[in-house]
Enzyme design. Structure first.
Site, PDB file in Angstrom:
ATOM      1  NE  ARG A 157      -3.416  -2.825   0.141  1.00 36.77           N
ATOM      2  CZ  ARG A 157      -3.204  -4.035  -0.370  1.00 36.77           C
ATOM      3  NH1 ARG A 157      -2.125  -4.292  -1.112  1.00 36.77           N
ATOM      4  NH2 ARG A 157      -4.085  -5.000  -0.205  1.00 36.77           N
ATOM      5  CB  ALA A 196      -0.430   2.482   3.977  1.00 33.11           C
ATOM      6  CG  LEU A 213       6.530   4.536   9.944  1.00 33.77           C
ATOM      7  CD1 LEU A 213       7.888   5.089   9.504  1.00 33.77           C
ATOM      8  CD2 LEU A 213       6.386   4.676  11.468  1.00 33.77           C
ATOM      9  CG  LEU A 249       2.666   1.141  10.638  1.00 35.76           C
ATOM     10  CD1 LEU A 249       1.179   0.831  10.725  1.00 35.76           C
ATOM     11  CD2 LEU A 249       3.084   2.081  11.767  1.00 35.76           C
ATOM     12  CD  GLU A 300       3.678  13.022   8.890  1.00 39.52           C
ATOM     13  OE1 GLU A 300       4.232  11.920   8.724  1.00 39.52           O
ATOM     14  OE2 GLU A 300       3.879  13.744   9.886  1.00 39.52           O
ATOM     15  CD  GLU A 305       0.339   9.474  12.097  1.00 38.33           C
ATOM     16  OE1 GLU A 305      -0.898   9.605  12.054  1.00 38.33           O
ATOM     17  OE2 GLU A 305       1.079   9.781  11.157  1.00 38.33           O
ATOM     18  NE  ARG A 337      -1.925   1.769  12.319  1.00 40.16           N
ATOM     19  CZ  ARG A 337      -2.930   0.918  12.172  1.00 40.16           C
ATOM     20  NH1 ARG A 337      -3.217   0.045  13.114  1.00 40.16           N
ATOM     21  NH2 ARG A 337      -3.662   0.951  11.072  1.00 40.16           N
ATOM     22  N   GLY A 371       5.640  12.306  12.529  1.00 40.46           N
ATOM     23  CA  GLY A 371       7.061  12.656  12.511  1.00 40.46           C
ATOM     24  C   GLY A 371       7.517  13.203  11.181  1.00 40.46           C
TER      25      GLY A 371
HETATM   26  C1  1HE Z   1       1.773  -1.972   5.378  1.00 42.26           C
HETATM   27  C2  1HE Z   1       1.253  -0.710   5.766  1.00 42.26           C
HETATM   28  C3  1HE Z   1       2.090   0.125   6.534  1.00 42.26           C
HETATM   29  C4  1HE Z   1      -0.251  -1.739   4.639  1.00 42.26           C
HETATM   30  N1  1HE Z   1       3.318  -0.334   6.840  1.00 42.26           N
HETATM   31  N2  1HE Z   1       2.987  -2.349   5.718  1.00 42.26           N
HETATM   32  N3  1HE Z   1      -0.648   4.234   8.760  1.00 42.26           N
HETATM   33  C5  1HE Z   1      -1.545   3.319   9.064  1.00 42.26           C
HETATM   34  O1  1HE Z   1      -1.843   3.084  10.232  1.00 42.26           O
HETATM   35  C6  1HE Z   1      -2.162   2.582   7.903  1.00 42.26           C
HETATM   36  C7  1HE Z   1      -1.917   1.109   7.965  1.00 42.26           C
HETATM   37  N4  1HE Z   1      -2.524   0.429   6.821  1.00 42.26           N
HETATM   38  C8  1HE Z   1      -3.868   0.216   6.733  1.00 42.26           C
HETATM   39  O2  1HE Z   1      -4.678   0.683   7.521  1.00 42.26           O
HETATM   40  C9  1HE Z   1      -4.341  -0.602   5.559  1.00 42.26           C
HETATM   41  O3  1HE Z   1      -3.261  -1.423   5.134  1.00 42.26           O
HETATM   42  C10 1HE Z   1      -4.859   0.210   4.352  1.00 42.26           C
HETATM   43  C11 1HE Z   1      -6.187   0.851   4.716  1.00 42.26           C
HETATM   44  C12 1HE Z   1      -3.866   1.264   3.900  1.00 42.26           C
HETATM   45  C13 1HE Z   1      -5.067  -0.760   3.156  1.00 42.26           C
HETATM   46  O4  1HE Z   1      -5.895  -1.813   3.561  1.00 42.26           O
HETATM   47  P1  1HE Z   1      -5.927  -3.169   2.687  1.00 42.26           P
HETATM   48  O5  1HE Z   1      -6.973  -4.045   3.301  1.00 42.26           O
HETATM   49  O6  1HE Z   1      -6.015  -2.836   1.239  1.00 42.26           O
HETATM   50  O7  1HE Z   1      -4.463  -3.823   2.852  1.00 42.26           O
HETATM   51  P2  1HE Z   1      -3.872  -4.686   4.074  1.00 42.26           P
HETATM   52  O8  1HE Z   1      -4.329  -6.105   3.952  1.00 42.26           O
HETATM   53  O9  1HE Z   1      -4.054  -4.017   5.391  1.00 42.26           O
HETATM   54  O10 1HE Z   1      -2.316  -4.623   3.766  1.00 42.26           O
HETATM   55  C14 1HE Z   1      -1.792  -5.189   2.570  1.00 42.26           C
HETATM   56  C15 1HE Z   1      -0.286  -5.314   2.771  1.00 42.26           C
HETATM   57  O11 1HE Z   1       0.257  -4.013   2.913  1.00 42.26           O
HETATM   58  C16 1HE Z   1       0.080  -6.054   4.048  1.00 42.26           C
HETATM   59  O12 1HE Z   1       1.309  -6.687   3.809  1.00 42.26           O
HETATM   60  P3  1HE Z   1       1.398  -8.298   3.560  1.00 42.26           P
HETATM   61  O13 1HE Z   1       2.845  -8.543   3.349  1.00 42.26           O
HETATM   62  O14 1HE Z   1       0.831  -8.923   4.792  1.00 42.26           O
HETATM   63  O15 1HE Z   1       0.553  -8.554   2.332  1.00 42.26           O
HETATM   64  C17 1HE Z   1       0.299  -4.949   5.030  1.00 42.26           C
HETATM   65  O16 1HE Z   1       1.147  -5.292   6.101  1.00 42.26           O
HETATM   66  C18 1HE Z   1       0.943  -3.912   4.150  1.00 42.26           C
HETATM   67  N5  1HE Z   1       0.810  -2.566   4.692  1.00 42.26           N
HETATM   68  N6  1HE Z   1       0.002  -0.602   5.300  1.00 42.26           N
HETATM   69  C19 1HE Z   1       3.732  -1.543   6.438  1.00 42.26           C
HETATM   70  N7  1HE Z   1       1.725   1.337   6.914  1.00 42.26           N
HETATM   71  C20 1HE Z   1       7.210   9.672  10.250  1.00 42.26           C
HETATM   72  S1  1HE Z   1       6.008   9.164  11.323  1.00 42.26           S
HETATM   73  C21 1HE Z   1       4.654   8.695  10.346  1.00 42.26           C
HETATM   74  C22 1HE Z   1       3.674   7.952  11.197  1.00 42.26           C
HETATM   75  C23 1HE Z   1       2.773   7.065  10.371  1.00 42.26           C
HETATM   76  O17 1HE Z   1       2.695   7.142   9.180  1.00 42.26           O
HETATM   77  S2  1HE Z   1       1.885   5.916  11.264  1.00 42.26           S
HETATM   78  C24 1HE Z   1       1.264   4.828   9.997  1.00 42.26           C
HETATM   79  C25 1HE Z   1      -0.115   5.141   9.739  1.00 42.26           C
END
Ligand code: 1HE
Length: 267
Positions: A33, A70, A72, A74, A122, A142, A145, A150
């Site tokens: 994503r 999506a 950072l 994570l 961001e 954030e 979680r 950041g």
């Molecule tokens: C990821 C990430 C990620 C997906 N880091 N791997 N960001 C979040 O809290 C958003 C987190 N992501 C989600 O809520 C959902 O993934 C989505 C709504 C974006 C998409 O949902 P979906 O159902 O299409 O996908 P999925 O099944 O959740 O994820 C598919 C794959 O993408 C899966 O990996 P796989 O290897 O198991 O297939 C997920 O792990 C991966 N994936 N999002 C890593 N964010 C400088 S500070 C900044 C602070 C932040 O940004 S906090 C993060 C906020």
């Protein structure tokens, strides 16, 4: 000599040069994503450092797959189990990339769809223009979680939506979409069809401006926001001194003077 950008040097970003020196930059980790891992951030630092000096006239920033970004990575963050200093330095690399975008002087149009969340918001807020479609939604998860922003959200997202909405988004995990997202300022354009097509249209329109004018618009406005009103007025006069006397503008001014230049009309 102007630096060259070689798309083959990039893996997590796909780079395409289009006509009018408009470049399309696509986050290309759709299976994740388009989560921002440290390698992607380094590629952004590289590209956005080169673009202003490589003759790029405008940039469309897009995401491959169903979501723009999506945020950072994570999983990388979990696996790396970073120290405070390590994460601070990572954030400084995000800032390096995003400041290059906001202050670089090349218009950046973000073509948004699906999730624009956390660090994805961001990133989007570092572009100069945001275009959303009917699938686009914005959030800062954030807080839920156990994290904090950041990558500049406290500055740029607050600038877009205001302090009260920013705090509400973070505290409550509030998700904005549709007309409401447009109304609170998260996007300047909302389209029924493809946000990418609209972003390309806007990028091509911006690319018609003289590069020095675009440099001022996409750099000076942001710098001046950081200054006192007195200093900003001074800086504006200096920038206008340079931009408004550029030789390339003379033909446009002459066209207005001889009445062949376009008039500004409401439709
Ligand atoms: C990821 C990430 C990620 C997906 N880091 N791997 N960001 C979040 O809290 C958003 C987190 N992501 C989600 O809520 C959902 O993934 C989505 C709504 C974006 C998409 O949902 P979906 O159902 O299409 O996908 P999925 O099944 O959740 O994820 C598919 C794959 O993408 C899966 O990996 P796989 O290897 O198991 O297939 C997920 O792990 C991966 N994936 N999002 C890593 N964010 C400088 S500070 C900044 C602070 C932040 O940004 S906090 C993060 C906020």
């Amino acid at each position: 000599m102007a630096p060259q950008i070689n798309p083959a040097d990039f893996t997590n970003l796909t780079l395409e040069a289009h006509e009018n020196d408009v470049w399309v930059v696509t986050l290309n980790r759709p299976s994740k994503r388009n989560a921002l891992d440290s390698a992607t951030v380094e590629e952004m630092v590289e590209f956005f450092s080169l673009a202003p000096r490589a003759g790029v006239r405008a940039i469309v920033l897009a995401g491959a797959g169903d979501h723009f970004c999506a945020g950072l990575d994570l999983v990388e963050h979990h696996d790396a189990d970073r120290s405070p200093a390590e994460f601070m330095h990572l954030c400084l690399r995000w800032h390096e990339a995003f400041n290059k975008m906001e202050y670089g002087g090349v218009p950046i149009i973000a073509a948004l769809h699906g999730a624009v969340v956390g660090g994805g918001l961001e990133l989007a807020s570092s572009a100069h223009v945001r275009v959303m479609d009917e699938t686009t939604y914005f959030a800062l998860p954030e807080g839920q979680r156990g994290l904090f922003t950041g990558g500049g959200a406290t500055i740029r997202v607050t600038d877009l939506v205001g302090k009260a909405r920013m705090i509400d988004m973070m505290l409550m995990g509030r998700v904005y979409s549709g007309a409401e997202a447009e109304e609170v300022g998260l996007a300047q354009y909302r389209v029924d069809g493809s946000s990418f097509d609209k972003a390309m249209e806007l990028a091509n329109r911006a690319a018609e401006n003289l590069p020095l004018s675009n440099f001022a618009i996409c750099s000076a406005v942001s710098h001046m926001q950081n200054m006192s009103a007195m200093d900003a007025a001074y800086a504006e006069a200096v920038v206008a001194g340079v931009v408004n006397t550029q030789p390339d503008a003379r033909a446009r001014l002459a066209a207005f003077a001889d009445k062949s230049g376009a008039r500004i009309r409401k439709d």
